[in-house]
Design an enzyme around this catalytic site. Structure first.
Site, short mmCIF file in Angstrom:
data_model
loop_
_atom_site.label_atom_id
_atom_site.label_comp_id
_atom_site.label_asym_id
_atom_site.label_seq_id
_atom_site.Cartn_x
_atom_site.Cartn_y
_atom_site.Cartn_z
N LYS A 16 83.80 74.51 -35.34
CA LYS A 16 83.34 73.30 -34.64
C LYS A 16 83.56 72.04 -35.46
O LYS A 16 83.91 71.00 -34.91
CB LYS A 16 81.84 73.42 -34.34
N ARG A 92 70.31 72.99 -27.32
CA ARG A 92 70.37 74.41 -27.63
C ARG A 92 69.69 75.27 -26.57
O ARG A 92 69.88 76.48 -26.55
CB ARG A 92 69.66 74.69 -28.97
N ARG A 131 83.63 85.06 -47.41
CA ARG A 131 83.21 84.04 -48.36
C ARG A 131 82.76 84.64 -49.68
O ARG A 131 81.97 85.59 -49.70
CB ARG A 131 82.03 83.27 -47.74
N ARG A 164 77.22 86.35 -51.51
CA ARG A 164 75.80 86.11 -51.20
C ARG A 164 75.32 87.13 -50.17
O ARG A 164 76.08 87.52 -49.28
CB ARG A 164 75.60 84.71 -50.60
N ARG A 175 72.92 86.85 -37.27
CA ARG A 175 72.96 85.41 -36.96
C ARG A 175 73.69 85.18 -35.65
O ARG A 175 73.29 84.34 -34.84
CB ARG A 175 73.69 84.66 -38.08
#
Ligand SMILES: [Zn+2]
Length: 225
Positions: A16, A92, A131, A164, A175
């Site tokens: 985005k 949202r 990541r 992480r 998520r």
């Protein structure tokens, strides 16, 4: 200049941020996120900002009525009235979308087109779980892009590379599940109103931007020259 109003939707990892930059460059709307609007209202000490700050200071969510009031104040400003708005991260929920629609109608604004970047969860999990970070200098790498993985040494400082916990595949899928639960009703509502542009968000940023341009052009929305 015609006022072009847009809402950008898409899950984490859908790109985005990159598409928002491109939309601003090509169509010139004013790009605002709820976080930016809240922080600005608090900083300027507006009546709504002062009330919002009490919730933020207490570590509580700012209630919808206040957020919508702050969004409406921002929409009424001269820059947005002239150039239009690109909303990012808002609305949202369906109540927020209804309040936004009412606020925009009150301000006699052109109804927004809703750009929904759709990417398969499997691709998002792959993108986001690639990541890696350096314990030494905090640099962020991507397994695919930078060819750096756990067990390697940081190319810039020689430090230890780690992943992480939030970036593990299970946490990312959770998520995404939360995102889908929250936004699918919203997407269905906008689709039902005929305002949704469903964009395939896979491929390179340029490919995605090309699809967005085509979908906007089909609505008679052209780039600024
Ligand atoms: Zn490092």
């Amino acid at each position: 200049m015609a006022q072009t109003n847009m809402i950008l939707l898409g899950p984490p990892g859908a790109g985005k941020g990159t598409q928002a930059e491109q939309l601003v460059a090509d169509y010139a709307p004013v790009h605002v996120s709820t976080g930016d609007m809240l922080r600005a209202a608090v900083k300027d000490g507006t009546e709504l900002g002062v009330r919002a700050k009490q919730f933020m200071d207490a570590g509580e969510l700012v209630p919808d009525e206040l957020v919508i009031g702050i969004v409406k104040e921002r929409l009424a400003a001269a820059d947005i009235q002239e150039r239009g708005v690109l909303l990012d991260g808002f609305p949202r929920t369906i109540p927020q979308a209804e309040a936004l629609g009412a606020a925009m109608a009150d301000l006699s604004m052109v109804p927004p087109v809703v750009i929904n970047l759709a990417v398969d969860d499997a691709i998002l999990v792959r993108r986001l779980s690639g990541r890696r970070m350096c314990r030494g200098c905090g640099a962020i790498y991507n397994v695919d892009r930078d060819n750096v993985d756990v067990g390697d040494k940081c190319p810039s400082c020689g430090g230890e590379i780690y992943q992480r916990d939030d970036d593990c595949a299970e946490a990312i899928q959770e998520r995404l599940n939360v995102y889908h639960r929250q936004t699918s009703p919203l997407i269905a509502t906008y689709a039902g109103q005929g305002n949704l542009l469903a964009i395939d968000g896979s491929g390179t940023p340029a490919e995605v931007a090309g699809r967005v341009d085509e979908a906007l052009a089909a609505r008679g929305i052209g780039k600024c020259s």
